[in-house]
Design a protein around this motif. Structure first.
Motif, short mmCIF file in Angstrom:
data_model
loop_
_atom_site.label_atom_id
_atom_site.label_comp_id
_atom_site.label_asym_id
_atom_site.label_seq_id
_atom_site.Cartn_x
_atom_site.Cartn_y
_atom_site.Cartn_z
N ASN A 91 46.76 -19.13 -15.84
CA ASN A 91 45.37 -18.69 -15.83
C ASN A 91 45.16 -17.46 -16.71
O ASN A 91 44.06 -17.26 -17.25
CB ASN A 91 44.93 -18.41 -14.40
N PRO A 97 53.05 -18.64 -7.00
CA PRO A 97 51.75 -18.30 -7.57
C PRO A 97 51.83 -17.48 -8.85
O PRO A 97 50.87 -17.46 -9.63
CB PRO A 97 51.07 -17.51 -6.44
N GLN A 154 52.90 -25.18 -7.50
CA GLN A 154 53.14 -23.78 -7.90
C GLN A 154 52.21 -22.83 -7.16
O GLN A 154 52.61 -21.72 -6.79
CB GLN A 154 52.92 -23.63 -9.42
N LYS A 155 50.99 -23.26 -6.93
CA LYS A 155 50.02 -22.44 -6.20
C LYS A 155 50.55 -22.08 -4.82
O LYS A 155 50.34 -20.95 -4.33
CB LYS A 155 48.69 -23.19 -6.11
N ASN A 156 51.24 -23.01 -4.20
CA ASN A 156 51.77 -22.78 -2.85
C ASN A 156 53.13 -22.09 -2.85
O ASN A 156 53.44 -21.33 -1.92
CB ASN A 156 51.88 -24.12 -2.11
N ARG A 205 41.94 -23.90 -10.38
CA ARG A 205 41.91 -23.54 -8.97
C ARG A 205 42.62 -24.56 -8.08
O ARG A 205 42.92 -24.28 -6.92
CB ARG A 205 40.45 -23.40 -8.49
N GLY A 206 42.81 -25.77 -8.58
CA GLY A 206 43.47 -26.80 -7.77
C GLY A 206 42.56 -27.38 -6.71
O GLY A 206 43.00 -27.72 -5.61
N LEU A 259 51.30 -19.80 -11.81
CA LEU A 259 49.90 -20.16 -11.98
C LEU A 259 49.10 -18.97 -12.52
O LEU A 259 48.20 -19.17 -13.35
CB LEU A 259 49.32 -20.63 -10.64
N ASP A 260 49.45 -17.78 -12.13
CA ASP A 260 48.79 -16.58 -12.68
C ASP A 260 49.03 -16.49 -14.19
O ASP A 260 48.14 -16.09 -14.94
CB ASP A 260 49.32 -15.32 -12.00
N LEU A 308 50.92 -27.88 -10.63
CA LEU A 308 50.24 -26.61 -10.46
C LEU A 308 49.81 -26.40 -9.01
O LEU A 308 49.80 -25.26 -8.52
CB LEU A 308 49.04 -26.51 -11.40
N LYS A 309 49.46 -27.46 -8.33
CA LYS A 309 49.15 -27.32 -6.90
C LYS A 309 50.40 -26.90 -6.13
O LYS A 309 50.32 -26.09 -5.19
CB LYS A 309 48.58 -28.63 -6.35
#
Length: 297
Positions: A107, A100, A95-97, A119-120, A103-104, A92-93
């Motif tokens: 969430n 996103p 994917q956040k980068n 939030r990572g 991750l949306d 997920l970290k």
């Protein structure tokens, strides 16, 4: 002193209750504060992704988010939980980068259940890493009350702890030393053998029982051949296959074994002077009395 959001997992609250008991006793002796995540869910033991990767990611994003609410790292004493939750955190970290939108989506599912978003902002850390990296071997050595002199300990790392995540900053996934270094800090003698970083066979046990027990029996016999007085594992699922099922393993491989298998916090607890009954050592299938006798109990 260190403080963690504590994820005990399922097995330590059921079949391996002594792991839950000994972890709490060890934390108290070292002054480590554990804030238990009472609302956490089972990590899935790697099975959720067989149905859906999104399911595994969402369930464990919620577990991590519970720790993030406390602004604390998530601590587990189960290698399988470490492997699954740590891998999800790593994914997920990433994917956040890089994506996103995924991750949306995760969430968004959490929001439907009125859960905090992922939030990572924290990390997932096994008890072993917390002891050797956060608390430190030098600090632990100052707390030792009973040197484990003469006790030969065979570490059984298993597979999830070492190879489920891409990045392992605390040890070498192919030639780990952290448990052996900890043993020496406690005064014990590490015993090295071929199978210490291999699978215990637990994942096969429900559909290929004989093969599972042959794997476990091979590891136990190798440790015995290397002179081990006991095996020590950081995973309760490994403990179930190596200790709880050792009598069945003996029948499959047709030879006696009788090797005590300790949970990691039990061994450390003995060196810190915690009484055996407070560590749940009487709950094991293979008697731990030979270990206690060797240590003068």
């Amino acid at each position: 002193m260190p403080k963690y959001a504590y994820f005990p997992g399922c097995v330590a609250q059921g079949a391996c209750r002594e792991l839950y008991q000994s972890t709490e006793a060890l934390a108290a002796a070292l002054g480590i504060e554990l804030v238990e995540l009472k609302k956490a869910a089972c990590c899935g033991s790697g099975t959720f992704k067989e149905e859906s990767q999104l399911l595994e990611d969402t369930v464990n994003a919620r577990n991590i988010a519970l720790a993030e609410e406390l602004n604390l790292p998530l601590l587990t004493h189960c290698s399988t939980c470490q492997g699954v939750i740590g891998h999800v955190d790593e994914r997920l970290k990433d994917q956040k980068n890089n994506d996103p939108s995924y991750l949306d989506r995760v969430n968004g599912l959490l929001a439907k259940e009125h859960c905090s978003p992922y939030r990572g902002t924290t990390e997932v850390k096994h008890l072993l890493w917390a002891l050797v990296a956060d608390y430190g071997l030098e600090a632990i050595s100052k707390r030792v009350r009973r040197q484990l002199s003469g006790l030969k300990c065979a570490a059984f790392y298993g597979c999830y702890l070492l190879r489920a995540q891409t990045h392992l900053p605390y040890d070498d996934p192919h030639n780990p030393q952290s448990m052996e270094n900890l043993f020496e800090t406690l005064g014990a003698t590490p015993v090295r053998y071929r199978g210490r970083t291999q699978c215990c066979g637990w994942p096969l046990s429900s559909y290929a029982t004989d093969q599972s027990f042959k794997m476990a029996g091979t590891h136990i016999q190798e440790a015995l051949d290397a002179g081990a007085d006991c095996m020590v594992t950081p995973c309760p699922l490994c403990h179930l296959n190596l200790d709880s099922r050792q009598p069945e393993v003996e029948k499959v491989i047709q030879q006696p074994l009788g090797l005590p298998v300790l949970h990691l916090p039990q061994l450390v607890g003995l060196a810190l002077g915690i009484e055996p009954q407070k560590l749940g050592l009487e709950r094991h299938i293979v008697s731990t009395q030979p270990v206690l006798t060797k240590l003068g109990f």
